[in-house]
Motif scaffolding. Structure first.
Motif, PDB file in Angstrom:
ATOM      1  N   ASN A  13       0.850  -1.192   0.000  1.00  0.00           N
ATOM      2  CA  ASN A  13       0.000   0.000   0.000  1.00  0.00           C
ATOM      3  C   ASN A  13       0.883   1.238   0.000  1.00  0.00           C
ATOM      4  O   ASN A  13       1.268   1.746   1.051  1.00  0.00           O
ATOM      5  CB  ASN A  13      -0.924  -0.022   1.226  1.00  0.00           C
ATOM      6  CG  ASN A  13      -1.780   1.226   1.315  1.00  0.00           C
ATOM      7  OD1 ASN A  13      -1.959   1.955   0.340  1.00  0.00           O
ATOM      8  ND2 ASN A  13      -2.314   1.483   2.502  1.00  0.00           N
ATOM      9  N   SER A  14       1.187   1.742  -1.175  1.00  0.00           N
ATOM     10  CA  SER A  14       2.163   2.822  -1.316  1.00  0.00           C
ATOM     11  C   SER A  14       1.647   4.169  -0.806  1.00  0.00           C
ATOM     12  O   SER A  14       2.412   5.123  -0.717  1.00  0.00           O
ATOM     13  CB  SER A  14       2.591   2.957  -2.780  1.00  0.00           C
ATOM     14  OG  SER A  14       1.470   3.188  -3.615  1.00  0.00           O
ATOM     15  N   HIS A  15       0.371   4.255  -0.469  1.00  0.00           N
ATOM     16  CA  HIS A  15      -0.189   5.512   0.051  1.00  0.00           C
ATOM     17  C   HIS A  15      -0.222   5.545   1.582  1.00  0.00           C
ATOM     18  O   HIS A  15      -0.716   6.506   2.169  1.00  0.00           O
ATOM     19  CB  HIS A  15      -1.603   5.725  -0.492  1.00  0.00           C
ATOM     20  CG  HIS A  15      -1.660   5.795  -1.994  1.00  0.00           C
ATOM     21  ND1 HIS A  15      -1.097   6.824  -2.711  1.00  0.00           N
ATOM     22  CD2 HIS A  15      -2.195   4.938  -2.899  1.00  0.00           C
ATOM     23  CE1 HIS A  15      -1.295   6.613  -4.002  1.00  0.00           C
ATOM     24  NE2 HIS A  15      -1.956   5.474  -4.144  1.00  0.00           N
ATOM     25  N   ASN A  99       6.412  12.799  -1.411  1.00  0.00           N
ATOM     26  CA  ASN A  99       6.292  12.108  -2.690  1.00  0.00           C
ATOM     27  C   ASN A  99       7.549  11.266  -2.916  1.00  0.00           C
ATOM     28  O   ASN A  99       8.464  11.248  -2.081  1.00  0.00           O
ATOM     29  CB  ASN A  99       6.093  13.120  -3.832  1.00  0.00           C
ATOM     30  CG  ASN A  99       7.129  14.237  -3.801  1.00  0.00           C
ATOM     31  OD1 ASN A  99       8.332  13.976  -3.687  1.00  0.00           O
ATOM     32  ND2 ASN A  99       6.671  15.482  -3.886  1.00  0.00           N
TER      33      ASN A  99
END
Length: 216
Positions: A13-15, A99
């Motif tokens: 889950n990169s978020h 980011n």
């Protein structure tokens, strides 16, 4: 001879902004793992042992690859990046990355502070992280056979540090290059642990899979 195949878990889950939220595979991560499993079964599917860490994303990657897990070993668990990033911001004023570009610059700073023991209250000291990984690798070198280890990028980076005698800057650069579901091959021969393959993704070479080459 001992052959060790290290695999980084599929995309998680990169978020996420915490360890628990991060510890689950994305749909792409499961697909990456399935493709890698298909590749291994078509080439050389036989392993004497299949070992993962105890994290969900590691075990789920092995299962999506189609392999039965022989055992789980906490020494393959990832460093706790989110906790350390928060400590770095609170104690040294280094902003939390917003980011991927920020992350590329943030990780070497975090690793430097961690290695120099400048982060208080973090879950694990750098020297303990390094020791548990090298201990496991050294144990595996003492046994003959072919072993599949499904783990995380930080662990693989530390294995590379151990084999190649990398400094902290080089280790951070290596970690940043390790792709999701990538394959890394080690051989223990002539009483030496040798690097045979780094960051291979043959299962992503097929047309239409360029989108599946992910780092986070």
């Amino acid at each position: 001879m001992t052959e060790i195949i290290l695999v980084r878990h599929g995309q998680a889950n990169s978020h996420a902004r915490d360890e628990t939220s991060y510890d689950r595979l994305s749909e792409l991560g499961r697909q990456q793992a399935t493709w890698l499993g298909n590749h291994l079964r078509a080439t050389n599917p036989n392993f004497d042992h299949v070992v993962t860490g105890t994290l969900n994303r590691q075990a789920d990657t092995a299962r999506a690859m189609g392999f039965d897990i022989t055992r789980q070993d906490e020494r393959l668990n990832e460093l706790q990046y989110f906790s350390m990033a928060q400590a770095l911001e609170q104690q040294h004023g280094t902003p939390y990355p917003q980011n991927v570009r920020d992350y590329v610059h943030h990780l070497p700073v975090l690793m430097d502070h961690w290695q120099r023991d400048l982060l208080d209250g973090v879950p694990e000291r750098f020297e303990n992280f390094a020791a548990r990984i090298t201990q496991l690798v050294d144990e595996l070198c003492g046994a003959h056979g072919r072993v599949l280890l499904v783990t995380s990028g930080g662990v693989i980076g530390m294995v590379m540090r151990h084999i190649l005698a990398l400094d902290n800057t080089a280790t951070s650069r290596v970690m940043l290059q390790i792709m999701n579901s990538s394959l890394h091959r080690l051989h223990y021969v002539h009483d030496q642990l040798m690097l045979g393959t780094f960051n291979a993704t043959p299962h992503l070479d097929a047309p239409g899979r360029a989108h599946a080459r992910t780092y986070v």
